[in-house]
Enzyme design. Structure first.
Site, PDB file in Angstrom:
ATOM      1  N   ASP A 165      11.202 -12.555   4.515  1.00  0.00           N
ATOM      2  CA  ASP A 165      11.390 -13.348   3.702  1.00  0.00           C
ATOM      3  C   ASP A 165      11.394 -15.408   3.756  1.00  0.00           C
ATOM      4  OD1 ASP A 165      10.682 -10.984   1.233  1.00  0.00           O
ATOM      5  OD2 ASP A 165      12.616 -10.652   1.838  1.00  0.00           O
TER       6      ASP A 165
ATOM      7  N   GLU B  41       6.311  -2.093  -7.032  1.00  0.00           N
ATOM      8  CA  GLU B  41       7.535  -2.096  -5.795  1.00  0.00           C
ATOM      9  C   GLU B  41       8.756  -2.769  -6.654  1.00  0.00           C
ATOM     10  OE1 GLU B  41       6.676  -4.388  -2.356  1.00  0.00           O
ATOM     11  OE2 GLU B  41       4.440  -3.955  -1.806  1.00  0.00           O
TER      12      GLU B  41
END
Lengths: 283, 398
Positions: free
Chosen positions: A77, A66
């Site tokens: 995040d 990814e």
């Protein structure tokens, strides 16, 4: 929008696509193991350094990569990936570097996708973004903040470019809603192991196995588990029930903690090798 | 199914919607249901009305500003005094409404973001009133600019978390609040302070602020016998503006004018005028105008006013702009501070620096429309919190 039955949608995308990601997950399945999927943001630790990390992933036995599109406001995040994004953005990373990194991975023969928040896609041009993914050999895109309700244009663009749409589902996603989201996924379904943001944790949440079981009741698309997976033991435990194991922050931590680039890259490869063993030990 | 789905999605033309992690969808749906149920429940309306009369101090009064009006082309200027509300700004309207919904949803913890500290103070206040745990995220930069409000929130029993990520201002405080929410969504309500964010926030927060415009419309009619020619308000996220605009949207003779924070001037790039100087994009869960670069990265905003210092804006404003129902102008820091000083000296009212942008807009619009015009202006907040900033700006020693 989404007038189609979820199953119809799922079939329409799955039947027509056979991306490198689809293939690598099928291969892992035939080997009765989970696939190892590794995350690195483009431009981290530097644009050239990212390419070396990708090579280390490949050498360490990673099945799919990814490439993160670093974003100024990454609400999904935790501190580790935030720090990586800040470092990457300070070096001017943009779409160009993301696609170059993607191509770097696919040129090595590794299946690769881009993971990005939605706004960079919209800014680049939705159709053009999907086309650029395909043009650089990419298999698809993970979109953590795109809901299926807002996906009309994206579905059209990804169908046109024949790439996988990968949505993230969470333990809080209801049984009623799950098929609506997973039915639009291709490649794999990204199952968030817990309620929270990315980052390493001491153990993998037990809610992951429950979520995967719930997904499987209405979908036969492969399921990969991410969030909080960082060790060989974690990988082994997740591989027992998931088709793919996603590791991100652990690699970034290794790079952030290394005294120099060379030892960082060595540590990335070693961690990848450990995790690659883990995904083969789960069943 | 289709109509229900469209309603749930919450769009204003191409703007609005929901761009959030799947983890939050359940909570947003729960909130939307609670809002819909409350909107048709007379008991909810009665409870909120009681609080507004006995706690907020509603209805807020209308004050005519004739001496200030001399500097605004002689137009008649009417100030809707939201600054006189408990906690000193319009923010309390939304906070009381959402806190009641929080209780209805059975949640015991609220989180909030704050820029200037107005919304944080209002949230901490209502949390104290209703016995809820309260955590306020505030950019580290803003905790320094607004130290007095940090102390207020602490006195009220809230935990203030300085946010050190990104630009350390309001946008990063929202990021951090959303990360908290993703993690603690089962027990926690995110009490978002403006008409931005994912659906249902833009609609729900607007509904809680509509009372400003509803009251003001009746007050102006009673005082002058006619509708105002223009309604003005400052726009950061846009909550006070949408609150006073919304009940006038169908009154086509009434101009709606939003005043954005022009900072050093839109052409300098150092501003927070999102509609005047931004482009359509997605930020914090909604599609609207955004200050962004060619890669879709959010660009840092600049304004002397912490409360307007935000690179996004509510999606309904984006829509009202595009269809031409409202107009948005940028007011520079210098223009805002001139109007700030003027209101202090002509009317004996110290406005919030946010609100001073609307006052500067009234000076422009009044000169354009002339003495026959009546302007209604939302005096959204009082300036106590800004005394240190203003003193520094005007060279007054503390």
């Amino acid at each position: 929008m989404l007038q189609l039955q979820p199953n119809t949608l799922e079939l329409s995308s799955k039947v027509s696509l056979d991306t490198p990601l689809d293939q690598v997950l099928a291969r892992a399945k035939s080997e009765n193991r989970a696939a190892l999927i590794a995350y690195i943001p483009a431009g981290f630790p530097s644009h050239e350094g990212c390419k070396k990390v990708i090579a280390a992933f490949a050498a360490g036995g990673v099945d799919a990569i990814e490439i993160g599109f670093p974003y100024s406001d990454p609400v999904m995040d935790g501190p580790t990936i935030q720090a990586a994004a800040v470092q990457s953005l300070s070096q001017g990373t943009g779409a160009k570097e993301v696609f170059e990194s993607l191509k770097c991975a696919t040129d090595l023969g590794v299946a690769a996708v881009v993971m990005t928040y939605w706004n960079p896609i919209e800014r680049y041009g939705v159709e053009k973004f999907a086309e650029s993914i395909a043009a650089n050999g990419g298999s698809g895109v993970i979109t953590p903040d795109l809901t299926v309700e807002e996906s009309r244009e994206w579905i059209k663009a990804t169908d046109h470019s024949k790439i996988n749409r990968i949505y993230v589902v969470a333990p809080s996603t209801s049984d009623a809603r799950l098929p609506k989201v997973t039915g639009s996924c291709g490649g794999f379904i990204y199952a968030a192991s817990l309620m929270g943001v990315t980052g390493t944790r001491s153990s993998v949440s037990s809610s992951a196995a429950d979520l995967v079981a719930r997904i499987r009741r209405s979908s036969d698309t492969p399921v990969s588990v991410g969030l909080g997976v960082s060790t060989r033991e974690h990988a082994k435990s997740v591989a027992a029930y998931a088709d793919g194991v996603i590791v991100g922050s652990a690699f970034i931590n290794v790079l952030l903690e290394a005294p120099d680039e060379e030892s960082g890259l060595r540590a990335v490869k070693e961690l990848a090798e450990q995790l690659a063993m883990g995904v083969r030990e789960g069943r | 199914m289709t109509t229900q789905e469209e309603k749930i999605i919450g769009h204003f033309g191409p703007y609005g919607g929901r761009f959030v992690p799947e983890a939050l969808i359940g909570a947003l749906e729960e909130l939307e249901q609670a809002h819909i149920a409350a909107a048709s429940d007379p008991a909810f309306a009665a409870e909120l009305d009681h609080l507004h009369r006995t706690y907020t101090g509603r209805p807020s009064i209308l004050t005519e500003a004739p001496r200030f009006a001399e500097y605004a082309g002689g137009a008649r200027i009417l100030l809707k005094r939201e600054d006189l509300n408990h906690t000193g700004s319009h923010k309390i309207n939304n906070v009381l409404g959402q806190a009641l919904l929080t209780k209805r949803m059975g949640k015991k913890r609220i989180i909030a973001e704050t820029g200037a500290g107005q919304h944080g103070v209002a949230s901490a206040t209502v949390a104290a009133l209703m016995g809820l745990e309260c955590v306020v995220y505030m950019g580290e930069e803003d905790t320094k600019r607004q130290a007095l409000n940090v102390a207020r929130m602490k006195l009220l029993g809230a935990t203030v978390v300085p946010v050190t990520s990104g630009s350390r201002t309001l946008k990063d405080a929202i990021n951090e609040a959303m990360r908290d929410w993703v993690t603690n969504v089962e027990t926690t309500h995110y009490l978002l302070g403006t008409v931005a964010g994912p659906h249902p926030f833009p609609t729900m927060v607007r509904d809680f602020h509509r009372i400003i415009g509803v009251e003001a419309r009746a007050q102006v009619l009673e005082l002058t016998g006619k509708l105002p020619d223009a309604v003005l308000a400052c726009v950061g996220g846009g909550s006070n503006a949408i609150g006073i605009f919304h009940p006038f949207i169908d009154d086509v003779s009434v101009q709606l004018i939003g005043l954005e924070a022009g900072g050093d001037g839109v052409s300098t790039g150092r501003h927070a005028a999102t509609i005047s100087g931004g482009t359509p994009g997605v930020l914090h869960g909604t599609r609207s105008y955004v200050l962004q670069d060619e890669n879709g990265q959010t660009v840092e905003s600049h304004s002397i006013s912490a409360g307007l210092d935000y690179p996004g804006v509510g999606p309904e404003h984006a829509f009202l702009h595009d269809i031409g129902r409202a107009q948005y102008r940028a007011i520079t820091d210098a223009e805002a501070m001139e109007a700030f000083a003027l209101l202090c000296k002509t009317e004996g009212i110290i406005p919030a620096i946010e609100t001073a942008h609307a006052l500067a807009g009234a000076m422009q619009v009044g000169r354009e429309m002339g003495p026959s015009a009546t302007l209604l202006l939302n005096l959204s907040g009082r300036g106590d919190k800004d005394v240190a900033t203003a003193a520094q700006y005007f060279g007054i020693e503390l």
